[in-house]
Scaffold this motif. Structure first.
Motif, PDB file in Angstrom:
ATOM      1  N   SER A  15       0.576  -1.264   0.022  1.00  0.00           N
ATOM      2  CA  SER A  15       0.093  -0.386   0.017  1.00  0.00           C
ATOM      3  C   SER A  15       0.647   1.418  -0.393  1.00  0.00           C
ATOM      4  N   ASP A  16       2.439   1.195   0.020  1.00  0.00           N
ATOM      5  CA  ASP A  16       3.159   2.033   0.738  1.00  0.00           C
ATOM      6  C   ASP A  16       3.552   2.523  -0.914  1.00  0.00           C
ATOM      7  N   PRO A  17       3.119   3.828  -1.560  1.00  0.00           N
ATOM      8  CA  PRO A  17       3.702   4.048  -3.109  1.00  0.00           C
ATOM      9  C   PRO A  17       5.418   3.954  -2.492  1.00  0.00           C
ATOM     10  N   ASN A  18       6.237   4.377  -1.821  1.00  0.00           N
ATOM     11  CA  ASN A  18       7.784   4.193  -2.313  1.00  0.00           C
ATOM     12  C   ASN A  18       8.034   3.323  -1.421  1.00  0.00           C
ATOM     13  N   ALA A  19       7.719   1.816  -0.590  1.00  0.00           N
ATOM     14  CA  ALA A  19       8.214   0.787  -1.249  1.00  0.00           C
ATOM     15  C   ALA A  19       7.744  -0.085  -1.724  1.00  0.00           C
ATOM     16  N   ARG A  20       6.469   0.206  -2.831  1.00  0.00           N
ATOM     17  CA  ARG A  20       6.702  -0.329  -4.220  1.00  0.00           C
ATOM     18  C   ARG A  20       7.788  -0.441  -4.668  1.00  0.00           C
ATOM     19  N   ARG A  21       8.345   0.033  -4.525  1.00  0.00           N
ATOM     20  CA  ARG A  21      10.257   1.084  -5.223  1.00  0.00           C
ATOM     21  C   ARG A  21      11.204  -0.016  -5.693  1.00  0.00           C
ATOM     22  N   ILE A  22      10.793  -0.834  -4.025  1.00  0.00           N
ATOM     23  CA  ILE A  22      12.274  -1.500  -3.762  1.00  0.00           C
ATOM     24  C   ILE A  22      12.347  -2.454  -3.853  1.00  0.00           C
TER      25      ILE A  22
END
Length: 168
Positions: A15-22
């Motif tokens: 749900s975290d858009p930043n975590a999706r990039r990891i």
């Protein structure tokens, strides 16, 4: 093009858009990256703190998220200062065992030469360049070699491709 995570990223459903990039974590300063041509491997030059420089190989950027272990690990070892600090993140990582950390593909100590007998200075280090050579005006022996440089040492090295095609 827009900074959004790819739908194929390992954490895309988060749900975290930043975590999706990891796609990987636990690196101190991943200063340079290069894809190995013909593969989906991502190679990362990670500037260390006081002891080691690392080259990390992420074999599958679409697979699971790999943990390189920083700050609990640097190079092939865990720094004594972090072992003694009793910080939860490191205590938990050490308890999980060596398989919890993705070890560097290659690392070199600040306190020694990279190649025996070389004249490059040592003591200070900062890996600053990373590139695969695909052929051209260099001798054929350098085809598919991984070149890496260190700004502080003012030197460039090449890891030629081994029999399996990986830098050796």
């Amino acid at each position: 093009d827009n900074g959004a995570a790819l739908s194929t990223n390992p954490l895309f459903s988060n749900s975290d858009p930043n975590a999706r990039r990891i796609i990987a974590h636990g690196m101190r300063n991943p200063f340079r990256i290069a894809f190995r041509p013909g593969t989906s491997e991502l190679w990362v030059g990670d500037v260390g703190l006081g002891r080691w420089e690392e080259i990390n190989r992420i074999t599958d950027v679409l697979g699971s998220v790999e943990n390189a272990g920083w700050p609990c690990y640097e190079g092939p070892a865990s720094p004594p200062s972090w072992q003694q600090a009793g910080v939860d993140i490191c205590t938990n990582l050490y308890a999980a065992g060596p398989s919890a950390v993705h070890a560097p593909y290659y690392s070199y100590a600040h306190s020694s030469t990279v190649v025996a007998g070389e004249t490059c200075p040592f003591g200070s280090s900062s890996i600053s360049g990373l590139a695969f050579y695909q052929g051209g005006s260099y001798p054929a022996a350098y085809s598919n070699a991984l070149f890496f440089s260190d700004y502080s040492r003012k030197c460039i090295w090449a890891m030629r491709a081994g029999s399996n095609g990986l830098p050796n």
